[in-house]
Motif scaffolding. Structure first.
Motif, mmCIF file in Angstrom:
data_model
loop_
_atom_site.group_PDB
_atom_site.id
_atom_site.type_symbol
_atom_site.label_atom_id
_atom_site.label_comp_id
_atom_site.label_asym_id
_atom_site.label_seq_id
_atom_site.Cartn_x
_atom_site.Cartn_y
_atom_site.Cartn_z
ATOM 1 N N ASN A 11 -12.694 -35.508 -2.436
ATOM 2 C CA ASN A 11 -13.953 -36.038 -2.974
ATOM 3 C C ASN A 11 -15.173 -35.580 -2.187
ATOM 4 O O ASN A 11 -16.087 -36.356 -1.906
ATOM 5 C CB ASN A 11 -13.912 -37.577 -3.022
ATOM 6 C CG ASN A 11 -12.791 -38.107 -3.890
ATOM 7 O OD1 ASN A 11 -12.541 -37.572 -4.973
ATOM 8 N ND2 ASN A 11 -12.099 -39.120 -3.411
ATOM 9 N N GLN A 13 -18.672 -33.987 -1.637
ATOM 10 C CA GLN A 13 -19.826 -33.988 -2.519
ATOM 11 C C GLN A 13 -20.909 -33.003 -2.074
ATOM 12 O O GLN A 13 -21.200 -32.040 -2.770
ATOM 13 C CB GLN A 13 -20.418 -35.409 -2.604
ATOM 14 C CG GLN A 13 -19.443 -36.456 -3.124
ATOM 15 C CD GLN A 13 -19.049 -36.232 -4.572
ATOM 16 O OE1 GLN A 13 -19.855 -35.761 -5.379
ATOM 17 N NE2 GLN A 13 -17.803 -36.539 -4.914
ATOM 18 N N GLU A 17 -20.805 -31.394 3.555
ATOM 19 C CA GLU A 17 -19.410 -31.857 3.577
ATOM 20 C C GLU A 17 -18.457 -30.693 3.321
ATOM 21 O O GLU A 17 -17.439 -30.550 4.004
ATOM 22 C CB GLU A 17 -19.202 -32.947 2.523
ATOM 23 C CG GLU A 17 -19.889 -34.260 2.838
ATOM 24 C CD GLU A 17 -19.885 -35.208 1.654
ATOM 25 O OE1 GLU A 17 -19.010 -35.067 0.772
ATOM 26 O OE2 GLU A 17 -20.768 -36.078 1.589
ATOM 27 N N ARG A 153 -13.438 -34.627 11.354
ATOM 28 C CA ARG A 153 -14.135 -35.904 11.540
ATOM 29 C C ARG A 153 -15.613 -35.779 11.173
ATOM 30 O O ARG A 153 -16.221 -36.742 10.694
ATOM 31 C CB ARG A 153 -13.978 -36.382 12.987
ATOM 32 C CG ARG A 153 -12.552 -36.769 13.359
ATOM 33 C CD ARG A 153 -11.987 -37.811 12.423
ATOM 34 N NE ARG A 153 -10.610 -38.171 12.735
ATOM 35 C CZ ARG A 153 -9.771 -38.744 11.892
ATOM 36 N NH1 ARG A 153 -10.158 -39.005 10.661
ATOM 37 N NH2 ARG A 153 -8.537 -39.035 12.245
ATOM 38 N N GLU A 156 -15.709 -36.144 7.449
ATOM 39 C CA GLU A 156 -15.523 -37.568 7.137
ATOM 40 C C GLU A 156 -16.792 -38.369 7.391
ATOM 41 O O GLU A 156 -17.171 -39.221 6.574
ATOM 42 C CB GLU A 156 -14.387 -38.144 7.976
ATOM 43 C CG GLU A 156 -13.012 -37.930 7.437
ATOM 44 C CD GLU A 156 -12.002 -38.824 8.116
ATOM 45 O OE1 GLU A 156 -11.019 -39.209 7.460
ATOM 46 O OE2 GLU A 156 -12.172 -39.139 9.317
ATOM 47 N N ALA A 157 -17.434 -38.113 8.539
ATOM 48 C CA ALA A 157 -18.658 -38.838 8.869
ATOM 49 C C ALA A 157 -19.730 -38.592 7.816
ATOM 50 O O ALA A 157 -20.421 -39.525 7.369
ATOM 51 C CB ALA A 157 -19.158 -38.412 10.250
ATOM 52 N N ARG A 158 -19.861 -37.354 7.408
ATOM 53 C CA ARG A 158 -20.861 -37.028 6.386
ATOM 54 C C ARG A 158 -20.524 -37.727 5.066
ATOM 55 O O ARG A 158 -21.428 -38.208 4.363
ATOM 56 C CB ARG A 158 -20.930 -35.510 6.199
ATOM 57 C CG ARG A 158 -21.523 -34.763 7.402
ATOM 58 C CD ARG A 158 -21.633 -33.285 7.109
ATOM 59 N NE ARG A 158 -22.109 -32.499 8.236
ATOM 60 C CZ ARG A 158 -23.379 -32.364 8.592
ATOM 61 N NH1 ARG A 158 -24.325 -32.993 7.900
ATOM 62 N NH2 ARG A 158 -23.718 -31.603 9.620
ATOM 63 N N GLN A 159 -19.258 -37.797 4.711
ATOM 64 C CA GLN A 159 -18.851 -38.477 3.481
ATOM 65 C C GLN A 159 -19.251 -39.945 3.478
ATOM 66 O O GLN A 159 -19.593 -40.506 2.442
ATOM 67 C CB GLN A 159 -17.337 -38.369 3.295
ATOM 68 C CG GLN A 159 -16.844 -37.056 2.729
ATOM 69 C CD GLN A 159 -15.364 -37.106 2.427
ATOM 70 O OE1 GLN A 159 -14.553 -37.457 3.268
ATOM 71 N NE2 GLN A 159 -15.003 -36.756 1.207
ATOM 72 N N HIS A 160 -19.194 -40.567 4.662
ATOM 73 C CA HIS A 160 -19.459 -42.000 4.762
ATOM 74 C C HIS A 160 -20.885 -42.313 5.213
ATOM 75 O O HIS A 160 -21.194 -43.463 5.546
ATOM 76 C CB HIS A 160 -18.455 -42.637 5.727
ATOM 77 C CG HIS A 160 -17.050 -42.623 5.215
ATOM 78 N ND1 HIS A 160 -16.156 -41.609 5.504
ATOM 79 C CD2 HIS A 160 -16.387 -43.483 4.393
ATOM 80 C CE1 HIS A 160 -15.001 -41.858 4.917
ATOM 81 N NE2 HIS A 160 -15.116 -42.978 4.229
ATOM 82 N N GLY A 161 -21.739 -41.302 5.207
ATOM 83 C CA GLY A 161 -23.130 -41.528 5.562
ATOM 84 C C GLY A 161 -23.366 -41.819 7.034
ATOM 85 O O GLY A 161 -24.382 -42.422 7.401
ATOM 86 N N LEU A 162 -22.442 -41.395 7.892
ATOM 87 C CA LEU A 162 -22.567 -41.620 9.333
ATOM 88 C C LEU A 162 -23.199 -40.405 9.999
ATOM 89 O O LEU A 162 -23.170 -39.295 9.469
ATOM 90 C CB LEU A 162 -21.191 -41.897 9.938
ATOM 91 C CG LEU A 162 -20.429 -43.086 9.337
ATOM 92 C CD1 LEU A 162 -19.030 -43.177 9.929
ATOM 93 C CD2 LEU A 162 -21.199 -44.386 9.554
#
Length: 223
Positions: A11, A13, A17, A153, A156-162
Motif C-alpha cells: 500500500n 502511496q 514511500e 523502516r 514505514e515511517a513515511r506511510q504512517h506520517g512519522l
C-alpha cells in the motif's frame, strides 16, 4: 538481525514511500549477491535475471545508476563450480587470508574498533547480530542487512506520517563511516586480481549505489 521477521511493504502511496521501498529492496538484493553463492543465484546471474532485477530497482531511484546497472553482471563463467571456487578464492580463504576480504575492519583501521562502531549503530536500533549467523558485525552482508532495515523502516515511517529524519541520518552516517569508506578499497584490491568479470562489476555497482545513496540520504535528512 531483523529477528527472522519477514518484512514486506504494501500500500505504498507517495513517491517518497516508493523510493524508500526500492532502496530497501536494492540493499536486500545486494546482501544476497555478496553472500556465499548457491546454484540458484549462479543461475539467476547467468541467465540475466539478477541484472534485470537490479536494473528494474534502479529505475525508481532518485539518481541515475543506469551506466553501471548491468555492465558485466552476467559474466560468471561456465559452471557453478567455477563461480563458487572463485568466490572462495577471492573472499573466503588464503594462507594469509583471502586477497579481498569482505570485512570493513580489514580496510579502515583497527578491526575491533570498526566492529564496535558498526555494533553501536545496530544496538541503537535495538538490533543484535544473531549468534547463529556465520558473519561478524563488519561483514558486508551484515552492513547491507542493516541498511535494508533502515530504509524499510523509513518507508514505514513515511506511510504512517512519522518523521523519517532520524532514519535518514542513520543511513547517511552509517554509509559515510562504513560502506562508502571501505568498499572502494576492496575494489582497489579486486582490480588487481584476474577473475570473473562479475565480481568487480558487482563491487563497482555497489560503490556507485552507496555514494549516490549517501548523498541522497544527506540531502533528504536536511529538508
Amino acid at each position: 538481525m531483523t529477528d527472522g521477521v519477514h518484512m514486506e511493504l504494501t500500500n505504498l502511496q507517495s513517491a517518497a514511500e516508493h523510493i524508500a521501498a526500492q532502496r530497501s529492496r536494492l540493499y536486500q538484493l545486494l546482501e544476497a549477491a555478496f553472500a556465499f553463492p548457491d546454484d540458484e543465484f549462479f543461475t539467476a546471474v547467468r541467465d540475466g535475471t539478477f541484472a534485470t532485477a537490479l536494473a528494474h530497482l534502479c529505475e525508481a531511484l532518485p539518481y541515475d545508476l543506469t551506466s553501471v546497472a548491468t555492465l558485466d553482471l552476467g559474466a560468471v563463467g561456465e559452471s557453478y563450480a567455477e563461480f563458487e571456487a572463485e568466490y572462495i578464492r577471492l573472499f573466503d580463504v588464503g594462507a594469509a587470508g583471502p586477497p579481498c576480504p569482505l570485512y570493513a575492519g580489514v580496510y579502515i583501521g583497527d578491526r575491533m574498533k570498526v566492529m564496535e562502531d558498526a555494533t553501536r549503530f545496530y544496538n541503537f536500533f535495538s538490533l543484535r547480530v544473531s549468534p547463529q549467523l556465520r558473519e561478524l558485525p563488519d561483514h558486508i552482508t551484515t552492513e547491507l542487512e542493516f541498511l535494508h532495515y533502515l530504509t524499510f523502516r523509513e518507508a514505514e515511517a513515511r506511510q504512517h506520517g512519522l518523521d523519517p529524519t532520524p532514519l535518514l541520518r542513520a543511513q547517511r552516517d552509517f554509509l559515510a563511516r562504513q560502506l562508502c569508506k571501505w568498499v572502494p578499497r576492496l575494489y582497489a584490491r579486486l582490480a588487481k586480481q584476474t577473475t570473473l568479470p562479475f565480481f568487480p562489476a558487482l563491487v563497482r555497482f555497489a560503490i556507485a549505489f552507496f555514494e549516490r545513496d549517501q548523498a541522497y540520504a544527506a540531502a533528504a535528512s536536511d529538508e
